[in-house]
Design a protein around this motif. Sequence first.
Motif, PDB file in Angstrom:
ATOM      1  N   ALA A 253     -17.867  -9.196   2.658  1.00 39.98           N
ATOM      2  CA  ALA A 253     -16.523  -9.501   2.158  1.00 39.98           C
ATOM      3  C   ALA A 253     -15.449  -8.936   3.094  1.00 39.98           C
ATOM      4  O   ALA A 253     -14.451  -9.608   3.377  1.00 39.98           O
ATOM      5  CB  ALA A 253     -16.344  -8.952   0.745  1.00 39.98           C
ATOM      6  N   ALA A 254     -15.656  -7.729   3.587  1.00 36.60           N
ATOM      7  CA  ALA A 254     -14.690  -7.117   4.510  1.00 36.60           C
ATOM      8  C   ALA A 254     -14.619  -7.899   5.817  1.00 36.60           C
ATOM      9  O   ALA A 254     -13.526  -8.132   6.349  1.00 36.60           O
ATOM     10  CB  ALA A 254     -15.059  -5.658   4.778  1.00 36.60           C
ATOM     11  N   VAL A 255     -15.756  -8.318   6.334  1.00 35.07           N
ATOM     12  CA  VAL A 255     -15.768  -9.125   7.557  1.00 35.07           C
ATOM     13  C   VAL A 255     -15.014 -10.429   7.314  1.00 35.07           C
ATOM     14  O   VAL A 255     -14.200 -10.850   8.139  1.00 35.07           O
ATOM     15  CB  VAL A 255     -17.210  -9.386   8.035  1.00 35.07           C
ATOM     16  CG1 VAL A 255     -17.245 -10.426   9.148  1.00 35.07           C
ATOM     17  CG2 VAL A 255     -17.867  -8.086   8.491  1.00 35.07           C
ATOM     18  N   GLY A 256     -15.257 -11.060   6.195  1.00 29.52           N
ATOM     19  CA  GLY A 256     -14.560 -12.309   5.868  1.00 29.52           C
ATOM     20  C   GLY A 256     -13.056 -12.129   5.793  1.00 29.52           C
ATOM     21  O   GLY A 256     -12.292 -12.942   6.334  1.00 29.52           O
ATOM     22  N   ARG A 257     -12.612 -11.046   5.165  1.00 33.82           N
ATOM     23  CA  ARG A 257     -11.170 -10.765   5.086  1.00 33.82           C
ATOM     24  C   ARG A 257     -10.582 -10.554   6.477  1.00 33.82           C
ATOM     25  O   ARG A 257      -9.496 -11.051   6.782  1.00 33.82           O
ATOM     26  CB  ARG A 257     -10.905  -9.534   4.214  1.00 33.82           C
ATOM     27  CG  ARG A 257     -11.048  -9.778   2.732  1.00 33.82           C
ATOM     28  CD  ARG A 257     -10.524  -8.613   1.905  1.00 33.82           C
ATOM     29  NE  ARG A 257     -11.185  -7.352   2.211  1.00 33.82           N
ATOM     30  CZ  ARG A 257     -12.301  -6.913   1.634  1.00 33.82           C
ATOM     31  NH1 ARG A 257     -12.904  -7.643   0.716  1.00 33.82           N
ATOM     32  NH2 ARG A 257     -12.817  -5.743   1.975  1.00 33.82           N
ATOM     33  N   ASN A 258     -11.305  -9.832   7.314  1.00 35.91           N
ATOM     34  CA  ASN A 258     -10.815  -9.584   8.677  1.00 35.91           C
ATOM     35  C   ASN A 258     -10.744 -10.869   9.488  1.00 35.91           C
ATOM     36  O   ASN A 258      -9.813 -11.061  10.275  1.00 35.91           O
ATOM     37  CB  ASN A 258     -11.698  -8.551   9.381  1.00 35.91           C
ATOM     38  CG  ASN A 258     -11.512  -7.167   8.821  1.00 35.91           C
ATOM     39  OD1 ASN A 258     -10.550  -6.888   8.118  1.00 35.91           O
ATOM     40  ND2 ASN A 258     -12.448  -6.286   9.121  1.00 35.91           N
ATOM     41  N   ILE A 259     -11.711 -11.742   9.293  1.00 31.22           N
ATOM     42  CA  ILE A 259     -11.699 -13.030   9.989  1.00 31.22           C
ATOM     43  C   ILE A 259     -10.512 -13.864   9.525  1.00 31.22           C
ATOM     44  O   ILE A 259      -9.805 -14.471  10.338  1.00 31.22           O
ATOM     45  CB  ILE A 259     -13.036 -13.768   9.793  1.00 31.22           C
ATOM     46  CG1 ILE A 259     -14.124 -13.081  10.636  1.00 31.22           C
ATOM     47  CG2 ILE A 259     -12.917 -15.254  10.125  1.00 31.22           C
ATOM     48  CD1 ILE A 259     -15.534 -13.572  10.363  1.00 31.22           C
ATOM     49  N   ALA A 260     -10.263 -13.904   8.232  1.00 31.06           N
ATOM     50  CA  ALA A 260      -9.116 -14.662   7.710  1.00 31.06           C
ATOM     51  C   ALA A 260      -7.812 -14.116   8.284  1.00 31.06           C
ATOM     52  O   ALA A 260      -6.927 -14.890   8.687  1.00 31.06           O
ATOM     53  CB  ALA A 260      -9.099 -14.603   6.182  1.00 31.06           C
ATOM     54  N   LEU A 261      -7.690 -12.809   8.343  1.00 35.88           N
ATOM     55  CA  LEU A 261      -6.491 -12.182   8.894  1.00 35.88           C
ATOM     56  C   LEU A 261      -6.330 -12.537  10.372  1.00 35.88           C
ATOM     57  O   LEU A 261      -5.227 -12.868  10.824  1.00 35.88           O
ATOM     58  CB  LEU A 261      -6.559 -10.670   8.703  1.00 35.88           C
ATOM     59  CG  LEU A 261      -5.356  -9.864   9.150  1.00 35.88           C
ATOM     60  CD1 LEU A 261      -4.092 -10.300   8.411  1.00 35.88           C
ATOM     61  CD2 LEU A 261      -5.617  -8.382   8.914  1.00 35.88           C
ATOM     62  N   ALA A 262      -7.427 -12.494  11.121  1.00 33.90           N
ATOM     63  CA  ALA A 262      -7.377 -12.829  12.551  1.00 33.90           C
ATOM     64  C   ALA A 262      -6.943 -14.278  12.744  1.00 33.90           C
ATOM     65  O   ALA A 262      -6.148 -14.581  13.633  1.00 33.90           O
ATOM     66  CB  ALA A 262      -8.739 -12.592  13.196  1.00 33.90           C
ATOM     67  N   ARG A 263      -7.449 -15.172  11.909  1.00 32.13           N
ATOM     68  CA  ARG A 263      -7.046 -16.590  12.010  1.00 32.13           C
ATOM     69  C   ARG A 263      -5.552 -16.736  11.738  1.00 32.13           C
ATOM     70  O   ARG A 263      -4.825 -17.405  12.471  1.00 32.13           O
ATOM     71  CB  ARG A 263      -7.838 -17.459  11.028  1.00 32.13           C
ATOM     72  CG  ARG A 263      -7.362 -18.918  11.026  1.00 32.13           C
ATOM     73  CD  ARG A 263      -8.105 -19.766  10.022  1.00 32.13           C
ATOM     74  NE  ARG A 263      -7.967 -19.351   8.649  1.00 32.13           N
ATOM     75  CZ  ARG A 263      -6.918 -19.617   7.863  1.00 32.13           C
ATOM     76  NH1 ARG A 263      -5.885 -20.302   8.332  1.00 32.13           N
ATOM     77  NH2 ARG A 263      -6.891 -19.213   6.609  1.00 32.13           N
ATOM     78  N   LYS A 264      -5.084 -16.102  10.692  1.00 33.49           N
ATOM     79  CA  LYS A 264      -3.673 -16.214  10.321  1.00 33.49           C
ATOM     80  C   LYS A 264      -2.762 -15.601  11.380  1.00 33.49           C
ATOM     81  O   LYS A 264      -1.693 -16.144  11.667  1.00 33.49           O
ATOM     82  CB  LYS A 264      -3.441 -15.566   8.954  1.00 33.49           C
ATOM     83  CG  LYS A 264      -4.095 -16.363   7.840  1.00 33.49           C
ATOM     84  CD  LYS A 264      -4.062 -15.626   6.522  1.00 33.49           C
ATOM     85  CE  LYS A 264      -4.855 -16.394   5.472  1.00 33.49           C
ATOM     86  NZ  LYS A 264      -4.964 -15.638   4.223  1.00 33.49           N
ATOM     87  N   ARG A 265      -3.180 -14.492  11.965  1.00 36.76           N
ATOM     88  CA  ARG A 265      -2.381 -13.873  13.035  1.00 36.76           C
ATOM     89  C   ARG A 265      -2.249 -14.797  14.241  1.00 36.76           C
ATOM     90  O   ARG A 265      -1.251 -14.758  14.951  1.00 36.76           O
ATOM     91  CB  ARG A 265      -3.015 -12.558  13.475  1.00 36.76           C
ATOM     92  CG  ARG A 265      -2.784 -11.437  12.505  1.00 36.76           C
ATOM     93  CD  ARG A 265      -3.398 -10.158  13.018  1.00 36.76           C
ATOM     94  NE  ARG A 265      -3.108  -9.060  12.119  1.00 36.76           N
ATOM     95  CZ  ARG A 265      -3.795  -7.940  12.073  1.00 36.76           C
ATOM     96  NH1 ARG A 265      -4.830  -7.753  12.884  1.00 36.76           N
ATOM     97  NH2 ARG A 265      -3.470  -6.992  11.221  1.00 36.76           N
ATOM     98  N   ARG A 266      -3.266 -15.612  14.446  1.00 35.46           N
ATOM     99  CA  ARG A 266      -3.240 -16.558  15.563  1.00 35.46           C
ATOM    100  C   ARG A 266      -2.582 -17.885  15.172  1.00 35.46           C
ATOM    101  O   ARG A 266      -2.508 -18.801  15.966  1.00 35.46           O
ATOM    102  CB  ARG A 266      -4.673 -16.813  16.051  1.00 35.46           C
ATOM    103  CG  ARG A 266      -5.255 -15.620  16.791  1.00 35.46           C
ATOM    104  CD  ARG A 266      -6.776 -15.700  16.865  1.00 35.46           C
ATOM    105  NE  ARG A 266      -7.349 -14.618  17.641  1.00 35.46           N
ATOM    106  CZ  ARG A 266      -7.467 -13.357  17.218  1.00 35.46           C
ATOM    107  NH1 ARG A 266      -7.039 -13.005  16.017  1.00 35.46           N
ATOM    108  NH2 ARG A 266      -8.021 -12.435  17.995  1.00 35.46           N
ATOM    109  N   ARG A 267      -2.140 -17.942  13.928  1.00 42.11           N
ATOM    110  CA  ARG A 267      -1.482 -19.137  13.382  1.00 42.11           C
ATOM    111  C   ARG A 267      -2.342 -20.386  13.524  1.00 42.11           C
ATOM    112  O   ARG A 267      -1.861 -21.469  13.864  1.00 42.11           O
ATOM    113  CB  ARG A 267      -0.112 -19.327  14.011  1.00 42.11           C
ATOM    114  CG  ARG A 267       0.799 -18.182  13.670  1.00 42.11           C
ATOM    115  CD  ARG A 267       2.205 -18.430  14.079  1.00 42.11           C
ATOM    116  NE  ARG A 267       3.002 -17.353  13.479  1.00 42.11           N
ATOM    117  CZ  ARG A 267       4.043 -16.825  14.054  1.00 42.11           C
ATOM    118  NH1 ARG A 267       4.446 -17.245  15.221  1.00 42.11           N
ATOM    119  NH2 ARG A 267       4.705 -15.869  13.453  1.00 42.11           N
TER     120      ARG A 267
END
Length: 84
Positions: A21-35
Amino acid sequence: MSAGTIRNPDRAPERVVEVVAAVGRNIALARKRRRLRLADLADKAGITIPTVRAVEAGKVGTSFGAYVAVLCALGLEDGLLPIA
């Protein structure tokens, strides 16, 4: 069923669920930061939008390959290499 597959992801050990779950949250955040849109990331990773959603949701039953594909598409795969 392939070797190493969690037969029942709903019964995975609690720590496994927490880490995925933590990895998934970090991946979502990374995607959003890259727009990046989900569709953009799915295309770059060579997987479907539902699979990207499953990765970002931290679904335990989602293949490790899907997680690696997404990390590569985001340019974050280098952190995986020293793990083992």
